[in-house]
Design an enzyme around this catalytic site. Structure first.
Site, PDB file in Angstrom:
ATOM      1  N   GLY A  14       1.033  -0.959  -0.151  1.00  0.00           N
ATOM      2  CA  GLY A  14      -0.462  -0.208   0.357  1.00  0.00           C
ATOM      3  C   GLY A  14       0.955   1.357  -0.200  1.00  0.00           C
ATOM      4  N   LYS A  15       2.072   1.064  -0.892  1.00  0.00           N
ATOM      5  CA  LYS A  15       2.479   2.420  -0.799  1.00  0.00           C
ATOM      6  C   LYS A  15       2.195   2.872  -1.208  1.00  0.00           C
ATOM      7  CE  LYS A  15       6.181   1.049  -3.608  1.00  0.00           C
ATOM      8  NZ  LYS A  15       5.701  -0.596  -3.263  1.00  0.00           N
ATOM      9  N   GLY A  16       1.117   3.302  -2.978  1.00  0.00           N
ATOM     10  CA  GLY A  16       0.282   4.495  -3.537  1.00  0.00           C
ATOM     11  C   GLY A  16      -0.923   4.879  -2.145  1.00  0.00           C
ATOM     12  N   ASP A  26      -1.997   3.665  -9.755  1.00  0.00           N
ATOM     13  CA  ASP A  26      -2.162   5.011  -8.186  1.00  0.00           C
ATOM     14  C   ASP A  26      -2.283   6.174  -8.534  1.00  0.00           C
ATOM     15  OD1 ASP A  26      -1.140   2.364  -5.907  1.00  0.00           O
ATOM     16  OD2 ASP A  26       0.857   2.693  -6.616  1.00  0.00           O
ATOM     17  N   PRO A  68      11.797  -9.357   9.100  1.00  0.00           N
ATOM     18  CA  PRO A  68      11.862  -8.964   8.056  1.00  0.00           C
ATOM     19  C   PRO A  68      11.781  -7.641   7.762  1.00  0.00           C
ATOM     20  CG  PRO A  68       9.642 -10.745   8.541  1.00  0.00           C
ATOM     21  CD  PRO A  68      10.841  -9.996   9.458  1.00  0.00           C
ATOM     22  N   CYS A  80     -17.388   2.403 -22.071  1.00  0.00           N
ATOM     23  CA  CYS A  80     -16.839   2.273 -23.756  1.00  0.00           C
ATOM     24  C   CYS A  80     -17.318   1.679 -24.512  1.00  0.00           C
ATOM     25  CB  CYS A  80     -15.323   2.484 -23.025  1.00  0.00           C
ATOM     26  SG  CYS A  80     -14.021   2.698 -24.373  1.00  0.00           S
ATOM     27  N   GLY A 109     -18.783  -1.321 -22.558  1.00  0.00           N
ATOM     28  CA  GLY A 109     -20.244  -1.658 -22.603  1.00  0.00           C
ATOM     29  C   GLY A 109     -20.753  -0.174 -23.551  1.00  0.00           C
ATOM     30  N   HIS A 162     -14.798   7.639 -20.113  1.00  0.00           N
ATOM     31  CA  HIS A 162     -14.227   6.921 -19.239  1.00  0.00           C
ATOM     32  C   HIS A 162     -14.855   7.617 -17.791  1.00  0.00           C
ATOM     33  CE1 HIS A 162     -12.483   3.355 -20.513  1.00  0.00           C
ATOM     34  NE2 HIS A 162     -12.176   4.044 -21.343  1.00  0.00           N
ATOM     35  N   GLU A 221     -15.596   6.856 -14.445  1.00  0.00           N
ATOM     36  CA  GLU A 221     -14.703   6.710 -13.560  1.00  0.00           C
ATOM     37  C   GLU A 221     -13.614   7.097 -12.955  1.00  0.00           C
ATOM     38  OE1 GLU A 221     -13.314   3.866 -15.920  1.00  0.00           O
ATOM     39  OE2 GLU A 221     -15.116   4.601 -15.708  1.00  0.00           O
TER      40      GLU A 221
END
Length: 552
Positions: free
Chosen positions: A16-18, A71, A191, A382, A384, A508, A510
């Site tokens: 989850g760096k982003g 990201d 780790p 698109c 769709g 798009h 979204e």
């Protein structure tokens, strides 16, 4: 002078760096600092445009038409600001640039090497966004994990930048894993120690450690991590697994990640973050008043990152409607006329996802047919939208062989065909209609009322278009092309006015949905799903699907 924060990762990918980078940027933005985020990916592809979604998730498209890492979608959704081509750089792009310069003779006959030529170009790109002092802080996420062969030039470039700029202008936030061993019932720091040791062997020491964990980190454990990893005790940040990624900024604020970073960069703390709108969104997300089930029809449904922006846009729209959106993934390749009723009958709405290629196309068409006949809210994005036109041509206009030339180049009724200027292009990648294009919507359309305006701009990623030779036939039959590009006349939006919600868009939407500004089309779609559910509960499910059951 612009300050720089680098976010690196260790132990494993997908930590989850982003999200950490976006959360930190959100907090700094809330404190009054102008902030942007960029992503450096170690793969040799020039951009993710030709990558299989199973390999790398969705390809996110920016306003300026750059095909980028997913990201960048998180960055825009968190910060509510646009990114660009400059915010995503790959090893392929770096090497391509350096090799082109070498061919031009720009290095004056010198031997071109990773150090200094590749690392110099990496450093140039890392500092590019900060050159004009537009941003107070530039956050750079480095893809991959420390120790990867591909990541070494980036680690070296950051080491050089820290040496050149000084610790007060450049810091490293290292995200790592503290696994919980259930058999031993304890958290293990080894780790993380190994990850930091490997980074130190490459000449780079982290300033802040963000530790992903399933269990809380107690004080003694934090002290141990600080001692063994050579960081200050207050710079060991706990990042517990969250119920939603949108809760992470508040968790990082509780852990004072933003304060620690500002102190290390010798910056004032600014104003106390006002995240009231963010908290309001989270409350609606966590405590919905109702629930709807939306079927996502696609061919990459096994990997949730393949449709990441769509899923996030549905979350935003759900919160706006105070409604939990349960997404039911339905693989279009296995959807047939024989099993359509079984798979689709209990959905409140159907969304047909974008994509490329012929696999699973007939399943998408079947789901659209089902939604149109049974008055189930339908949203086509698109491909769709294109398949909605194909379905309508086949089953309403009587063109039984109607298709897109993408799937059937020899079809006699090509209701969807390639853009004229693209017919000569044979090389894949970077040849599509990409980025933001204008659209003018008819005043009296449902879509215009949803947007609340008739002039919009949305992002595209496609080659094939609605064939305007069929424009009048569709309009007379009842599927209205209500949105057009003002310069080219290309159809952008279709809708069926008599249907409760039947909208197909060539773009798009979204990509532009954010926490603070959910996209109106998704908000209206979820609202229509709620109304359908209420109608179903009132009238009984058997009445709603009477036509399809009789037909079958």
């Amino acid at each position: 002078m612009t300050k720089y924060i680098f976010v690196t990762g260790g132990v494993t990918s997908s930590l989850g760096k982003g999200i950490i980078a976006a959360s930190l940027a959100k907090l700094l933005q809330a404190r009054g600092f102008t902030t942007t985020i960029q992503k450096f990916d170690p793969y040799i592809n020039v951009d993710p445009g030709t990558l299989n979604p199973y390999e790398h998730g969705e390809c996110y498209v920016t306003e300026d038409g750059a095909e980028t890492d997913l990201d960048l979608g998180h960055y825009e959704r968190f910060l509510n600001t646009y990114t660009s081509q400059a915010n995503n750089v790959t090893t392929g792009r770096i090497y391509q640039y350096v090799i082109n310069k070498e061919r031009e003779g720009a290095y004056l006959g010198k031997t071109v090497q990773v150090i200094p030529h590749i690392t110099d170009e990496i450093k140039r790109r890392m500092t590019l966004l900060g050159k004009n002092n537009k941003y107070d802080i530039v956050i750079t996420e480095l893809g991959g994990t420390v120790g990867d062969i591909e990541s070494l030039p980036y680690i070296e470039a950051v080491r050089q930048l820290k040496w050149e700029m000084g610790d007060e202008n450049c810091l490293v936030v290292h995200l790592t894993l503290i696994p919980y061993l259930k058999a031993a019932k304890e958290l293990k720091t080894k780790p993380t120690q190994h990850s930091v040791k490997m980074m130190s062997e490459n000449g780079l020491n982290p300033d802040v450690l963000v530790c992903r964990t399933e269990e809380p980190l107690y004080k003694e454990l934090k002290n141990k991590i600080a001692l063994f990893c050579n960081v200050k005790q207050d710079a060991v940040i706990e990042a517990l697994d969250a119920d939603t990624i949108y809760g992470v900024p508040l968790e990082m604020m509780r852990e004072k990640l933003d304060i620690i970073c500002l102190q290390k960069l010798n910056l004032p703390l600014g104003t106390e973050p006002n995240l009231s709108k963010w908290r309001e969104f989270l409350n609606k997300l966590r405590y919905p008043k109702s629930k709807v089930t939306i079927g996502l029809i696609g061919k990459y449904v096994e990997l949730q990152d393949a449709y990441k922006s769509i899923l996030e846009a549905l979350i935003h729209a759900g919160a706006m409607n105070e409604c939990k959106v349960e997404v039911r993934n339905i693989h279009s390749e296995y959807l047939t006329p024989e099993n359509a009723v079984e798979k689709l009958h209990n959905l409140d709405a159907i969304l047909v996802a974008p994509g490329f290629g012929s696999r699973g196309i007939e399943g998408k068409i079947e789901s659209i047919h089902f939604a149109r006949l049974n008055n189930i809210p339908f949203f086509g994005i698109c491909l769709g939208m294109q398949m909605a036109c194909v379905e309508y041509a086949r089953n309403v206009l009587g063109m039984k062989a109607a298709h897109s030339t993408e799937m059937n180049p020899d079809t006699h009724d090509a209701v969807i065909c390639m853009m004229e200027e693209q017919k000569a292009v044979t090389q894949k990648g970077g040849t599509m209609r990409l980025g933001s294009y204008e659209c003018v919507i008819k005043n009296d359309s449902k879509t215009a009322s949803i947007y609340g305006k008739t002039n919009i701009a949305e992002r595209h990623r496609h080659r094939y278009e609605f064939n305007n030779e069929y424009f009048d036939k569709f309009e007379k039959a009842g599927m209205m092309p209500v949105g057009k590009n003002p310069k080219t006349g290309l159809v952008e939006i279709v809708e069926i006015p008599e249907h409760p919600f039947f909208v197909g868009v060539q773009f798009h939407p979204e990509y532009k949905s954010t926490v603070e500004n959910p996209h109106p089309l998704f908000v209206a779609f979820v609202k229509a799903a709620k109304e359908t559910q209420e109608l179903r509960n009132k009238n009984g499910i058997h009445l709603l699907f009477e036509k399809t059951i009789a037909e079958n």
